[in-house]
Scaffold this motif. Structure first.
Motif, PDB file in Angstrom:
ATOM      1  N   VAL A  66       2.204  -0.897  -1.160  1.00 29.30           N
ATOM      2  CA  VAL A  66       1.819   0.165  -0.234  1.00 29.30           C
ATOM      3  C   VAL A  66       0.444   0.676  -0.674  1.00 29.30           C
ATOM      4  O   VAL A  66       0.255   1.040  -1.836  1.00 29.30           O
ATOM      5  CB  VAL A  66       2.839   1.325  -0.242  1.00 29.30           C
ATOM      6  N   TYR A  67      -0.489   0.683   0.270  1.00 24.31           N
ATOM      7  CA  TYR A  67      -1.838   1.180   0.016  1.00 24.31           C
ATOM      8  C   TYR A  67      -2.073   2.454   0.800  1.00 24.31           C
ATOM      9  O   TYR A  67      -1.598   2.586   1.926  1.00 24.31           O
ATOM     10  CB  TYR A  67      -2.892   0.166   0.470  1.00 24.31           C
ATOM     11  N   ALA A  68      -2.858   3.370   0.210  1.00 25.89           N
ATOM     12  CA  ALA A  68      -3.378   4.545   0.912  1.00 25.89           C
ATOM     13  C   ALA A  68      -4.875   4.546   0.681  1.00 25.89           C
ATOM     14  O   ALA A  68      -5.332   4.523  -0.459  1.00 25.89           O
ATOM     15  CB  ALA A  68      -2.752   5.822   0.379  1.00 25.89           C
ATOM     16  N   LEU A  69      -5.633   4.525   1.777  1.00 27.42           N
ATOM     17  CA  LEU A  69      -7.092   4.502   1.693  1.00 27.42           C
ATOM     18  C   LEU A  69      -7.666   5.737   2.350  1.00 27.42           C
ATOM     19  O   LEU A  69      -7.150   6.198   3.372  1.00 27.42           O
ATOM     20  CB  LEU A  69      -7.638   3.260   2.398  1.00 27.42           C
ATOM     21  N   ASP A  70      -8.736   6.265   1.751  1.00 24.24           N
ATOM     22  CA  ASP A  70      -9.468   7.367   2.358  1.00 24.24           C
ATOM     23  C   ASP A  70     -10.092   6.856   3.651  1.00 24.24           C
ATOM     24  O   ASP A  70     -10.793   5.843   3.647  1.00 24.24           O
ATOM     25  CB  ASP A  70     -10.546   7.850   1.391  1.00 24.24           C
ATOM     26  N   SER A  71      -9.845   7.526   4.747  1.00 22.28           N
ATOM     27  CA  SER A  71     -10.317   7.049   6.046  1.00 22.28           C
ATOM     28  C   SER A  71     -11.828   7.133   6.199  1.00 22.28           C
ATOM     29  O   SER A  71     -12.414   6.393   6.980  1.00 22.28           O
ATOM     30  CB  SER A  71      -9.636   7.827   7.177  1.00 22.28           C
TER      31      SER A  71
END
Length: 182
Positions: A66-71
């Motif tokens: 699972v990745y979370a990237l700054d938009s």
């Protein structure tokens, strides 16, 4: 970028967040340019989910990361990536939701593994170590493409649709599964 596997809309900037194979990027319609691309090194499964409250975009790879990237910049958020699921992921449906009475949003992931098992995970957006797991969707059920949220209060529901593979009284059919927002 290749064949598009999913997209989410960044409502804050008016950009399209696009996944294609192992790559992910932000496209600006006004300038007609890619703002930033990221190569994740693994195939992205399903459409990404944009979260307005953390200004993040969440992705799931075929290997269960699972990745979370700054938009805004495409940089990976602290504590990510995290192994969220074991085994090879065949299909996934992601969404984010923040309840009115809480200050934290959650990532909701409905996943169908290559071995036919199904699982739902509810992950705190800023702390992926805080997870809740549900395995009520029976093995072999074919998950749908979207979550449906009836609202953002403690009395609302997140609805997951399985279009096939649920056997009731000897007959195969589709079924709805509901979850309370965390």
């Amino acid at each position: 970028m290749g064949f598009m596997t999913g997209a989410a809309y960044d409502t804050r900037r008016g950009t399209l967040l696009v996944s294609a194979g192992k790559r992910f990027g932000s496209y600006n319609f006004h300038s007609g340019q890619w703002l930033w691309p990221v190569d994740l090194g693994a195939v992205v499964i399903g459409a990404p989910a944009y979260d307005f409250f953390t200004d993040s975009c969440f992705l799931l790879t075929a290997g269960g990361q699972v990745y979370a990237l700054d938009s805004a910049s495409g940089t990976i958020r602290p504590f990510y990536p995290q192994l969220g699921f074991n085994g090879l992921i065949q299909k996934a449906t992601l969404t984010t939701l923040s309840r009115q009475d809480r200050k934290v949003s959650y990532l909701y992931a409905q996943v169908q593994s290559a071995d036919g098992t199904n699982e739902v995970r509810m992950v705190t957006a800023v702390n992926p170590f805080n997870r809740f797991v549900s395995s009520v969707i029976p093995p072999g059920a074919k998950i749908g493409d979207y979550w449906l949220a009836t609202g953002d209060t403690a009395n609302d529901l997140l609805v997951a649709w399985c279009w096939r593979g649920v056997v009731v009284n000897g007959t195969e059919r589709g079924a709805f599964y509901t979850f309370r927002p965390r």
